[in-house]
Design a protein around this motif. Sequence first.
Motif, PDB file in Angstrom:
ATOM      1  N   LYS A 264     -97.669 -13.560  -8.099  1.00 17.05           N
ATOM      2  CA  LYS A 264     -98.586 -14.057  -9.116  1.00 17.05           C
ATOM      3  C   LYS A 264     -98.772 -12.995 -10.198  1.00 17.05           C
ATOM      4  N   HIS A 265     -99.223 -13.455 -11.347  1.00 15.35           N
ATOM      5  CA  HIS A 265     -99.516 -12.529 -12.445  1.00 15.35           C
ATOM      6  C   HIS A 265    -100.710 -13.083 -13.214  1.00 15.35           C
ATOM      7  N   ILE A 266    -101.799 -12.310 -13.264  1.00 18.84           N
ATOM      8  CA  ILE A 266    -103.011 -12.750 -13.957  1.00 18.84           C
ATOM      9  C   ILE A 266    -103.015 -12.207 -15.382  1.00 18.84           C
ATOM     10  N   ILE A 267    -103.276 -13.090 -16.334  1.00 17.23           N
ATOM     11  CA  ILE A 267    -103.285 -12.742 -17.751  1.00 17.23           C
ATOM     12  C   ILE A 267    -104.696 -12.959 -18.295  1.00 17.23           C
ATOM     13  N   CYS A 268    -105.257 -11.939 -18.925  1.00 13.67           N
ATOM     14  CA  CYS A 268    -106.557 -12.063 -19.582  1.00 13.67           C
ATOM     15  C   CYS A 268    -106.370 -12.544 -21.012  1.00 13.67           C
ATOM     16  N   TYR A 269    -107.265 -13.397 -21.478  1.00 12.28           N
ATOM     17  CA  TYR A 269    -107.195 -13.872 -22.854  1.00 12.28           C
ATOM     18  C   TYR A 269    -108.584 -13.900 -23.470  1.00 12.28           C
ATOM     19  N   ASP A 270    -108.631 -13.955 -24.791  1.00 14.63           N
ATOM     20  CA  ASP A 270    -109.892 -13.966 -25.534  1.00 14.63           C
ATOM     21  C   ASP A 270    -110.419 -15.397 -25.602  1.00 14.63           C
ATOM     22  N   MET A 271    -111.536 -15.658 -24.926  1.00 10.63           N
ATOM     23  CA  MET A 271    -112.074 -17.020 -24.882  1.00 10.63           C
ATOM     24  C   MET A 271    -112.633 -17.476 -26.222  1.00 10.63           C
ATOM     25  N   SER A 272    -112.982 -16.550 -27.097  1.00  4.92           N
ATOM     26  CA  SER A 272    -113.461 -16.949 -28.423  1.00  4.92           C
ATOM     27  C   SER A 272    -112.300 -17.369 -29.320  1.00  4.92           C
ATOM     28  N   THR A 273    -111.137 -16.770 -29.107  1.00 10.13           N
ATOM     29  CA  THR A 273    -109.948 -17.146 -29.887  1.00 10.13           C
ATOM     30  C   THR A 273    -109.325 -18.422 -29.353  1.00 10.13           C
ATOM     31  N   TYR A 274    -109.242 -18.520 -28.045  1.00 13.15           N
ATOM     32  CA  TYR A 274    -108.648 -19.698 -27.397  1.00 13.15           C
ATOM     33  C   TYR A 274    -109.732 -20.372 -26.562  1.00 13.15           C
ATOM     34  N   ASN A 275    -110.614 -21.091 -27.247  1.00  4.95           N
ATOM     35  CA  ASN A 275    -111.796 -21.661 -26.592  1.00  4.95           C
ATOM     36  C   ASN A 275    -111.476 -23.014 -25.961  1.00  4.95           C
ATOM     37  N   LEU A 276    -110.611 -22.999 -24.964  1.00  3.86           N
ATOM     38  CA  LEU A 276    -110.230 -24.234 -24.294  1.00  3.86           C
ATOM     39  C   LEU A 276    -111.374 -24.777 -23.441  1.00  3.86           C
ATOM     40  N   ARG A 277    -112.213 -23.908 -22.926  1.00  3.70           N
ATOM     41  CA  ARG A 277    -113.401 -24.362 -22.191  1.00  3.70           C
ATOM     42  C   ARG A 277    -114.300 -25.180 -23.111  1.00  3.70           C
ATOM     43  N   GLY A 278    -114.506 -24.686 -24.331  1.00  7.08           N
ATOM     44  CA  GLY A 278    -115.335 -25.416 -25.285  1.00  7.08           C
ATOM     45  C   GLY A 278    -114.727 -26.736 -25.692  1.00  7.08           C
ATOM     46  N   GLU A 279    -113.415 -26.764 -25.844  1.00  8.56           N
ATOM     47  CA  GLU A 279    -112.738 -28.000 -26.237  1.00  8.56           C
ATOM     48  C   GLU A 279    -112.813 -29.052 -25.134  1.00  8.56           C
ATOM     49  N   VAL A 280    -112.654 -28.627 -23.897  1.00 10.81           N
ATOM     50  CA  VAL A 280    -112.761 -29.584 -22.790  1.00 10.81           C
ATOM     51  C   VAL A 280    -114.196 -30.078 -22.660  1.00 10.81           C
ATOM     52  N   THR A 281    -115.165 -29.202 -22.864  1.00 16.69           N
ATOM     53  CA  THR A 281    -116.574 -29.631 -22.848  1.00 16.69           C
ATOM     54  C   THR A 281    -116.819 -30.681 -23.917  1.00 16.69           C
ATOM     55  N   ARG A 282    -116.278 -30.439 -25.099  1.00 16.42           N
ATOM     56  CA  ARG A 282    -116.427 -31.412 -26.197  1.00 16.42           C
ATOM     57  C   ARG A 282    -115.812 -32.752 -25.822  1.00 16.42           C
ATOM     58  N   MET A 283    -114.586 -32.744 -25.292  1.00 17.75           N
ATOM     59  CA  MET A 283    -113.915 -33.993 -24.951  1.00 17.75           C
ATOM     60  C   MET A 283    -114.682 -34.781 -23.907  1.00 17.75           C
ATOM     61  N   LEU A 284    -115.160 -34.110 -22.878  1.00 16.18           N
ATOM     62  CA  LEU A 284    -115.894 -34.817 -21.832  1.00 16.18           C
ATOM     63  C   LEU A 284    -117.172 -35.433 -22.379  1.00 16.18           C
ATOM     64  N   GLY A 285    -117.777 -34.768 -23.370  1.00 13.94           N
ATOM     65  CA  GLY A 285    -118.988 -35.306 -23.983  1.00 13.94           C
ATOM     66  C   GLY A 285    -118.737 -36.515 -24.849  1.00 13.94           C
ATOM     67  N   GLU A 286    -117.485 -36.732 -25.256  1.00 14.52           N
ATOM     68  CA  GLU A 286    -117.147 -37.871 -26.112  1.00 14.52           C
ATOM     69  C   GLU A 286    -116.697 -39.097 -25.327  1.00 14.52           C
ATOM     70  N   LEU A 287    -116.466 -38.941 -24.046  1.00 12.08           N
ATOM     71  CA  LEU A 287    -115.988 -40.050 -23.226  1.00 12.08           C
ATOM     72  C   LEU A 287    -117.158 -40.878 -22.686  1.00 12.08           C
ATOM     73  N   ASN A 288    -116.851 -42.064 -22.209  1.00  9.64           N
ATOM     74  CA  ASN A 288    -117.853 -42.979 -21.672  1.00  9.64           C
ATOM     75  C   ASN A 288    -118.540 -42.348 -20.456  1.00  9.64           C
TER      76      ASN A 288
END
Length: 241
Positions: free
Chosen positions: A1-25
């Motif tokens: 395995k290889h763990i890669i750290c990334y900048d969550m403010s630059t790649y805010n995929l958590r925020g995008e998924v939160t947004r999508m779930l909030g838009e669904l039924n």
Amino acid sequence: KHIICYDMSTYNLRGEVTRMLGELNPNMIGTFRQQNDTAALENFVVPINSLVPVRKTRCKTGEGEKAQRILTDFVASDTKFLQFFDRFVCDFVIPLLKERLVDCGAIHADGKAVTFYYQRPPTLRIQPGPSIKQVTAHSDATYGHQDGELNFWMPLSDPKLTKTDLWSESIPGKEDYEPLGAKLGEVVAFHGSSCKHFVPRNETKFTRVSLDFRIGCEPFFDPKWQMPGTVADHTRRKFVL
């Protein structure tokens, strides 16, 4: 395995998924338990009727299966989310992967372009708790995935809260399962085609949310190959670097 750290403010995929779930039924996909007026993925609640049964049946028309299709189709059509994902993979992950391939001698360090194929869209997984449901140990080669592609798994909910991780053996057939240990702001690469892996039951009150995808690299990956008797369940995008 290889763990890669990334900048969550630059790649805010958590925020995008939160947004999508909030838009669904909310009656079909779910809603958030609000805490301090903030929607957090760990507090996402899936309706009981929309949960996929613990024991799979031949029926593909239940509410759980319907909710799964709606969620999958929404992720695949959300342009904003896919733009974030493309940037994350093409600007960040693939350049790092190419460096590692050069370092280990798998590809030549002659400056020539290398062709990659990445799964797009990624798979969004939601595992509410507490639950007895779990993913059993398996290798992805069983489902037609090639040895020439790597798996990438990204927790979007906090593992400190969900206490649920992806477990994998270190080499094929050893069955020495250990958690991969990726945290928020990290993505872990592992060889899921040959190494068996699983996700245990989520025994907490929090919901586990994650993204996973695969990246193949020529000449080790053949985009035209398909295992006889299987149906391709992922689309891929070509990227040359």
